[in-house]
Write a protein that holds these residues in place. Structure first.
Motif, PDB file in Angstrom:
ATOM      1  N   PHE A 161      -8.152  -2.327   1.015  1.00  0.00           N
ATOM      2  CA  PHE A 161      -8.488  -2.375   2.441  1.00  0.00           C
ATOM      3  C   PHE A 161      -9.990  -2.199   2.628  1.00  0.00           C
ATOM      4  CE2 PHE A 161      -8.768  -0.599   6.803  1.00  0.00           C
ATOM      5  CZ  PHE A 161      -8.226  -1.679   7.469  1.00  0.00           C
ATOM      6  N   GLU A 162     -10.707  -3.315   2.508  1.00  0.00           N
ATOM      7  CA  GLU A 162     -12.148  -3.388   2.778  1.00  0.00           C
ATOM      8  C   GLU A 162     -12.447  -4.840   3.127  1.00  0.00           C
ATOM      9  OE1 GLU A 162     -14.038  -4.131  -1.650  1.00  0.00           O
ATOM     10  OE2 GLU A 162     -13.722  -2.064  -1.019  1.00  0.00           O
ATOM     11  N   VAL A 163     -13.571  -5.072   3.784  1.00  0.00           N
ATOM     12  CA  VAL A 163     -13.930  -6.444   4.147  1.00  0.00           C
ATOM     13  C   VAL A 163     -14.024  -7.265   2.861  1.00  0.00           C
ATOM     14  CG1 VAL A 163     -15.685  -7.919   5.189  1.00  0.00           C
ATOM     15  CG2 VAL A 163     -15.095  -5.738   6.268  1.00  0.00           C
ATOM     16  N   GLY A 164     -13.299  -8.381   2.840  1.00  0.00           N
ATOM     17  CA  GLY A 164     -13.228  -9.225   1.652  1.00  0.00           C
ATOM     18  C   GLY A 164     -12.087  -8.826   0.723  1.00  0.00           C
ATOM     19  N   GLY A 165     -11.459  -7.679   0.987  1.00  0.00           N
ATOM     20  CA  GLY A 165     -10.333  -7.220   0.172  1.00  0.00           C
ATOM     21  C   GLY A 165      -9.038  -7.893   0.597  1.00  0.00           C
ATOM     22  N   ARG A 166      -7.991  -7.642  -0.190  1.00  0.00           N
ATOM     23  CA  ARG A 166      -6.710  -8.289   0.067  1.00  0.00           C
ATOM     24  C   ARG A 166      -5.545  -7.328  -0.104  1.00  0.00           C
ATOM     25  NH1 ARG A 166      -5.788 -13.544  -3.423  1.00  0.00           N
ATOM     26  NH2 ARG A 166      -6.355 -14.993  -1.795  1.00  0.00           N
ATOM     27  N   ARG A 167      -4.463  -7.689   0.557  1.00  0.00           N
ATOM     28  CA  ARG A 167      -3.158  -7.096   0.290  1.00  0.00           C
ATOM     29  C   ARG A 167      -2.257  -8.238  -0.145  1.00  0.00           C
ATOM     30  NH1 ARG A 167       1.570  -5.474   4.293  1.00  0.00           N
ATOM     31  NH2 ARG A 167       2.901  -4.320   2.850  1.00  0.00           N
ATOM     32  N   SER A 185     -12.702  -8.232   8.752  1.00  0.00           N
ATOM     33  CA  SER A 185     -13.536  -7.335   9.553  1.00  0.00           C
ATOM     34  C   SER A 185     -12.806  -6.001   9.679  1.00  0.00           C
ATOM     35  CB  SER A 185     -13.765  -7.950  10.932  1.00  0.00           C
ATOM     36  OG  SER A 185     -14.376  -7.028  11.806  1.00  0.00           O
ATOM     37  N   ILE A 186     -13.550  -4.902   9.528  1.00  0.00           N
ATOM     38  CA  ILE A 186     -12.955  -3.570   9.689  1.00  0.00           C
ATOM     39  C   ILE A 186     -13.942  -2.666  10.424  1.00  0.00           C
ATOM     40  CG2 ILE A 186     -12.087  -1.495   8.536  1.00  0.00           C
ATOM     41  CD1 ILE A 186     -11.327  -3.320   6.136  1.00  0.00           C
ATOM     42  N   THR A 187     -13.508  -2.120  11.548  1.00  0.00           N
ATOM     43  CA  THR A 187     -14.243  -1.079  12.256  1.00  0.00           C
ATOM     44  C   THR A 187     -13.301   0.118  12.257  1.00  0.00           C
ATOM     45  OG1 THR A 187     -15.287  -2.751  13.642  1.00  0.00           O
ATOM     46  CG2 THR A 187     -15.432  -0.457  14.389  1.00  0.00           C
ATOM     47  N   PRO A 188     -13.549   1.108  11.374  1.00  0.00           N
ATOM     48  CA  PRO A 188     -12.585   2.189  11.179  1.00  0.00           C
ATOM     49  C   PRO A 188     -12.061   2.802  12.472  1.00  0.00           C
ATOM     50  CG  PRO A 188     -14.354   2.375   9.592  1.00  0.00           C
ATOM     51  CD  PRO A 188     -14.745   1.285  10.559  1.00  0.00           C
ATOM     52  N   LYS A 189     -10.744   2.954  12.503  1.00  0.00           N
ATOM     53  CA  LYS A 189      -9.979   3.598  13.572  1.00  0.00           C
ATOM     54  C   LYS A 189      -9.944   2.833  14.898  1.00  0.00           C
ATOM     55  CE  LYS A 189      -9.162   7.601  11.276  1.00  0.00           C
ATOM     56  NZ  LYS A 189      -9.078   7.189   9.884  1.00  0.00           N
ATOM     57  N   THR A 190     -10.644   1.679  14.979  1.00  0.00           N
ATOM     58  CA  THR A 190     -10.605   0.938  16.243  1.00  0.00           C
ATOM     59  C   THR A 190     -10.170  -0.519  16.087  1.00  0.00           C
ATOM     60  OG1 THR A 190     -12.958   0.400  16.111  1.00  0.00           O
ATOM     61  CG2 THR A 190     -12.362   2.374  17.359  1.00  0.00           C
ATOM     62  N   ASN A 191     -10.500  -1.175  14.979  1.00  0.00           N
ATOM     63  CA  ASN A 191     -10.179  -2.597  14.865  1.00  0.00           C
ATOM     64  C   ASN A 191     -10.208  -3.058  13.409  1.00  0.00           C
ATOM     65  OD1 ASN A 191     -11.450  -5.575  14.670  1.00  0.00           O
ATOM     66  ND2 ASN A 191     -10.117  -5.464  16.439  1.00  0.00           N
ATOM     67  N   LYS A 214      -9.430  -7.050  11.329  1.00  0.00           N
ATOM     68  CA  LYS A 214      -8.999  -8.446  11.403  1.00  0.00           C
ATOM     69  C   LYS A 214      -8.641  -8.901  10.004  1.00  0.00           C
ATOM     70  CE  LYS A 214     -12.001  -9.252  15.325  1.00  0.00           C
ATOM     71  NZ  LYS A 214     -13.213  -9.861  15.824  1.00  0.00           N
ATOM     72  N   MET A 215      -7.654  -9.802   9.952  1.00  0.00           N
ATOM     73  CA  MET A 215      -7.240 -10.320   8.655  1.00  0.00           C
ATOM     74  C   MET A 215      -6.718 -11.734   8.812  1.00  0.00           C
ATOM     75  SD  MET A 215      -3.672  -8.316   8.019  1.00  0.00           S
ATOM     76  CE  MET A 215      -2.236  -8.666   9.035  1.00  0.00           C
ATOM     77  N   TYR A 216      -6.776 -12.445   7.692  1.00  0.00           N
ATOM     78  CA  TYR A 216      -6.180 -13.777   7.608  1.00  0.00           C
ATOM     79  C   TYR A 216      -4.899 -13.612   6.804  1.00  0.00           C
ATOM     80  CZ  TYR A 216      -5.506 -18.697   6.541  1.00  0.00           C
ATOM     81  OH  TYR A 216      -4.972 -19.952   6.420  1.00  0.00           O
ATOM     82  N   ASN A 217      -3.795 -14.099   7.344  1.00  0.00           N
ATOM     83  CA  ASN A 217      -2.489 -13.933   6.714  1.00  0.00           C
ATOM     84  C   ASN A 217      -1.903 -15.300   6.366  1.00  0.00           C
ATOM     85  OD1 ASN A 217      -0.086 -11.921   6.327  1.00  0.00           O
ATOM     86  ND2 ASN A 217       0.791 -13.689   7.359  1.00  0.00           N
ATOM     87  N   THR A 218      -1.380 -15.419   5.160  1.00  0.00           N
ATOM     88  CA  THR A 218      -0.708 -16.655   4.779  1.00  0.00           C
ATOM     89  C   THR A 218       0.424 -16.347   3.809  1.00  0.00           C
ATOM     90  OG1 THR A 218      -1.027 -18.896   3.912  1.00  0.00           O
ATOM     91  CG2 THR A 218      -2.285 -17.173   2.865  1.00  0.00           C
TER      92      THR A 218
END
Length: 166
Positions: free
Chosen positions: A59-65, A85-91, A93-97
């Motif tokens: 869980f970091e920008v550019g990281g994946r699950r 994009s990650i703004t801790p505790k508020t937002n 964004k991820m791309y899901n496929t």
């Protein structure tokens, strides 16, 4: 569990987007963790009787699950989430496929935007899911996304309730 918590699920085909708003009777840090930590995600994100298993998550920008929804019979449905994009505790964004077990994506995918806020011990999560094509949006809805996500959110309610008591 409070029954007066907001839950809205809206589909806007014109802009190929699903909007979900949900309130939880839990403090923001706990709700944030439930969405961003694999050991918690795997406890709620799959609608019963399915389960979720995370192969790995960074869980970091550019990281994946990379994770699978697993049926009671053992059928695995894999997906990739790439954090943009990650703004801790508020937002975040991820791309899901969807993907196969070897991490080959099945395009097109969708962009998810999660926004978190808290007021008086109630945490609100706003999610928008933009689909790259109307066909993908319609397939998602046809496959029972609303019903499945509603079941998952109920799982999350129960998990948050049990974690709040600890």
């Amino acid at each position: 569990m409070k029954n007066d918590l907001q839950f809205d699920f809206t589909v806007d085909k014109a802009i190929k987007t699903v909007f979900i708003t949900r309130e939880f009777a839990a403090e923001l840090p706990l709700v944030w963790d439930a969405f961003t930590k694999p050991e918690l995600l795997d406890q709620w994100v799959a609608p019963k009787p399915w389960s979720s298993k995370t192969k790995y998550m960074n869980f970091e920008v550019g990281g994946r699950r990379f994770y699978a929804m697993v049926s009671p019979e053992g059928l695995e449905r894999w997906a990739i989430q790439e954090y943009t994009s990650i703004t801790p505790k508020t937002n975040f964004k991820m791309y899901n496929t969807f993907a196969d077990k070897d991490e080959n994506p099945e395009l097109p995918g969708s962009d998810w935007d999660h926004t978190f806020s808290e007021e008086n011990g109630i945490t609100k999560v706003n999610i928008s899911i933009f689909n790259e094509s109307l066909e993908r949006l319609e397939k998602m809805i046809e496959m029972g996304f609303k019903e499945g996500y509603t079941m998952s959110i109920d799982n999350l309610d129960k998990l948050l309730e049990s974690l709040s008591k600890k």
